[in-house]
Design a protein around this motif. Structure first.
Motif, mmCIF file in Angstrom:
data_model
loop_
_atom_site.group_PDB
_atom_site.id
_atom_site.type_symbol
_atom_site.label_atom_id
_atom_site.label_comp_id
_atom_site.label_asym_id
_atom_site.label_seq_id
_atom_site.Cartn_x
_atom_site.Cartn_y
_atom_site.Cartn_z
ATOM 1 N N THR A 108 -44.834 62.937 0.031
ATOM 2 C CA THR A 108 -43.849 62.953 -1.058
ATOM 3 C C THR A 108 -43.948 61.649 -1.828
ATOM 4 O O THR A 108 -43.760 60.565 -1.265
ATOM 5 C CB THR A 108 -42.424 63.125 -0.512
ATOM 6 N N GLU A 109 -44.256 61.734 -3.113
ATOM 7 C CA GLU A 109 -44.395 60.555 -3.966
ATOM 8 C C GLU A 109 -43.108 60.338 -4.760
ATOM 9 O O GLU A 109 -42.564 61.267 -5.358
ATOM 10 C CB GLU A 109 -45.585 60.724 -4.897
ATOM 11 N N ALA B 268 -43.005 65.806 -4.901
ATOM 12 C CA ALA B 268 -42.620 64.729 -5.815
ATOM 13 C C ALA B 268 -41.108 64.574 -5.822
ATOM 14 O O ALA B 268 -40.362 65.553 -5.717
ATOM 15 C CB ALA B 268 -43.130 65.031 -7.225
ATOM 16 N N SER C 72 -40.781 58.069 -7.719
ATOM 17 C CA SER C 72 -41.034 57.586 -9.075
ATOM 18 C C SER C 72 -41.447 56.119 -9.102
ATOM 19 O O SER C 72 -42.104 55.666 -10.044
ATOM 20 C CB SER C 72 -39.787 57.793 -9.944
ATOM 21 N N GLU D 26 -48.041 68.745 -0.901
ATOM 22 C CA GLU D 26 -47.776 67.643 -1.834
ATOM 23 C C GLU D 26 -46.404 67.865 -2.457
ATOM 24 O O GLU D 26 -46.019 68.994 -2.776
ATOM 25 C CB GLU D 26 -48.846 67.588 -2.921
ATOM 26 N N SER E 103 -53.884 59.452 -6.422
ATOM 27 C CA SER E 103 -52.525 59.266 -5.921
ATOM 28 C C SER E 103 -52.549 59.261 -4.404
ATOM 29 O O SER E 103 -53.534 59.697 -3.780
ATOM 30 C CB SER E 103 -51.640 60.393 -6.426
ATOM 31 N N ALA F 156 -38.171 62.701 -8.242
ATOM 32 C CA ALA F 156 -37.968 62.088 -9.554
ATOM 33 C C ALA F 156 -36.966 60.944 -9.480
ATOM 34 O O ALA F 156 -36.116 60.790 -10.368
ATOM 35 C CB ALA F 156 -37.526 63.145 -10.552
ATOM 36 N N VAL G 204 -36.251 67.130 -3.883
ATOM 37 C CA VAL G 204 -37.689 66.945 -3.709
ATOM 38 C C VAL G 204 -38.366 68.255 -4.083
ATOM 39 O O VAL G 204 -37.985 69.321 -3.600
ATOM 40 C CB VAL G 204 -38.022 66.550 -2.255
ATOM 41 N N ARG G 205 -39.377 68.154 -4.934
ATOM 42 C CA ARG G 205 -40.065 69.346 -5.421
ATOM 43 C C ARG G 205 -41.465 69.414 -4.814
ATOM 44 O O ARG G 205 -42.278 68.512 -5.014
ATOM 45 C CB ARG G 205 -40.151 69.322 -6.956
ATOM 46 N N ARG G 206 -41.722 70.464 -4.044
ATOM 47 C CA ARG G 206 -43.061 70.658 -3.487
ATOM 48 C C ARG G 206 -43.959 71.254 -4.569
ATOM 49 O O ARG G 206 -43.644 72.297 -5.144
ATOM 50 C CB ARG G 206 -42.995 71.559 -2.259
ATOM 51 N N THR G 207 -45.081 70.574 -4.828
ATOM 52 C CA THR G 207 -45.939 70.944 -5.947
ATOM 53 C C THR G 207 -47.228 71.645 -5.522
ATOM 54 O O THR G 207 -47.885 72.282 -6.347
ATOM 55 C CB THR G 207 -46.309 69.693 -6.762
ATOM 56 N N PHE H 240 -44.102 56.200 -1.215
ATOM 57 C CA PHE H 240 -44.333 57.562 -0.749
ATOM 58 C C PHE H 240 -43.965 57.670 0.724
ATOM 59 O O PHE H 240 -43.911 56.669 1.447
ATOM 60 C CB PHE H 240 -45.784 58.008 -0.990
#
Length: 437
Positions: free
Chosen positions: A157-158, A114, A160, A112, A66, A116, A5-8, A164
């Motif tokens: 967390t969204e 994401a 693909s 926020e 989003s 993948a 999980v990548r925090r953006t 979420f």
């Protein structure tokens, strides 16, 4: 497949309009030192197949923000109504026992993130341990503030697939479960385009009784346990069977909560295999008391502070082990029946020698929290209600079980526990699964 999980984005979300400043005093229950901890939970939302509810344009699905952006905007609006959540908790001169909220408007921590991959790839977070560590779905630490001083932190967390997860961390000193869910539903109201929350918040902590007998001493932890995580689903058929047995033996009805608590307490007590059958075991659960306040539930409508009373059942281990489940249900219902009178005596300051909020943490005790009707499952940010809410309200000194529904479309009750160590885990698991036979 990697499940990173990548925090953006990380930032504070401040109230979107001016809010009052200054200090707000907490109630005597809010200030119970044992409540000065963080409650963590994951709220799992499936991918939506329709436009965001409450938006009027025909291309709402393609033009709407989003989930993370929608929640961020709605959070800023909700923090105007619930401005203490945008402040900071501070100790008074006497320490945590006289803490208060400084309404600084500094904001709630918002992250926020994401993923993948799809929620299906992650097993829909239905089986523990998850392929994603829960800490990756919860907000990381905010800078320059002690975690217990920050009333609220949130991560969206969204995935693909369009699903979420909302990771929520809330300080228990500011709100109980009903209060936290009330706030989250207010965020949902704004996210769906409502002009104001459906429930107006009420701060007035002075509606909570303040008997002099209540202790503000820190809890005593006898030892740190190595609890194992276990989640078990109880079927509707099994629950209905015990309800029928109880009705036949007593002529009275009982609730799903009664049956579920009775089963987990008995299963756990049996798994302990205590050498002395006279050893006392205890069960403690937390009952909402808004309806018992002066003026009743109507007077407390919108109140989001801590408003509960601890209900305790104590018995010889042999009595819990040897009874049928309906017999354990009877013990629990007897304790519930005593609640109004005990709460009234406590409120009047009569329980001088027995502080119901000064809990004893031993391996022979079990604490139960019911998340079924708190309101988290009704939260809708425009993509529908969550398919499940996963609690992480655990402490290594506190044997606890949390009751809630299993993920949709499953039915029945899910008991999520961290209440036994490795040596008792298999038998506890077997006793819980025997309920389904």
């Amino acid at each position: 497949m990697g499940f990173a999980v990548r925090r953006t984005s990380r930032s504070y979300v401040r109230p979107s309009a001016a809010t009052p400043s200054g200090a707000l005093e907490l109630s005597i229950i809010d200030r119970v030192v044992g409540l000065n901890h963080l409650v963590r939970s994951l709220h799992v939302f499936a991918a939506a197949a329709a436009p965001v509810a409450g938006r009027q344009d025909d291309d709402a699905w393609t033009t709407s923000p989003s989930p993370a952006r929608a929640l961020r905007e709605a959070l800023g609006k909700a923090l105007v109504d619930y401005y203490p959540f945008a402040g900071r908790l501070v100790d008074g001169a006497g320490g945590p026992g006289v803490s208060r909220v400084e309404c600084t408007g500094e904001g709630a921590w918002f992250v926020e993130a994401a993923a993948a991959f799809s929620l299906d790839d992650a097993g829909r977070l239905d089986q523990y341990p998850y392929v994603i560590p829960e800490d990756d779905l919860l907000p990381d630490a905010a800078p320059d503030v002690e975690p217990l001083d920050l009333p609220l932190a949130m991560q969206v967390t969204e995935f693909s697939c369009g699903s979420f997860v909302v990771g929520l961390i809330c300080c228990h000193s500011l709100a109980d479960g009903l209060g936290a869910a009330q706030f989250i539903n207010a965020v949902g109201d704004y996210a769906r385009g409502l002009p104001k929350p459906r429930v107006s918040p009420v701060w007035e902590r002075d509606i909570i009784p303040s008997p002099l007998s209540l202790s503000s001493a820190p809890p005593v932890f006898s030892r740190m346990f190595q609890f194992r995580h276990l989640a078990v689903d109880l079927s509707l058929d099994g629950i209905a069977r015990v309800k029928s047995q109880f009705l036949q033996s007593t002529g009275q009805r009982c609730s799903t909560f009664d049956v579920t608590v009775a089963k987990v307490w008995q299963a756990r007590t049996r798994s302990l295999r205590l050498a002395d059958p006279a050893t006392r075991v205890s069960l403690c659960f937390f009952a909402n008391t808004r309806h018992l306040l002066c003026g009743g539930a109507a007077a407390a409508a919108g109140f989001y502070g801590n408003c509960f009373y601890t209900v305790t059942v104590s018995a010889k281990s042999s009595a819990v082990v040897g009874a049928d489940t309906a017999g354990v249900v009877a013990m629990i219902r007897d304790a519930k029946a005593r609640l109004p009178a005990e709460f009234a005596r406590w409120a009047a300051g009569e329980l001088v020698a027995q502080d119901p909020y000064e809990l004893s943490f031993t391996y022979e005790s079990l604490f139960v929290s019911d998340w079924t009707r708190l309101g988290f499952l009704e939260a809708d940010y425009g993509w529908g209600t969550p398919e499940q809410v996963i609690p992480f309200t655990y402490h290594p000194c506190m044997p606890i079980a949390v009751i809630g529904p299993p993920p949709a479309p499953k039915t029945g009750a899910r008991v999520t526990t961290r209440c036994v160590e490795e040596e008792n885990l298999q038998e506890f698991m077997d006793e819980m699964k025997a309920f389904q036979k």
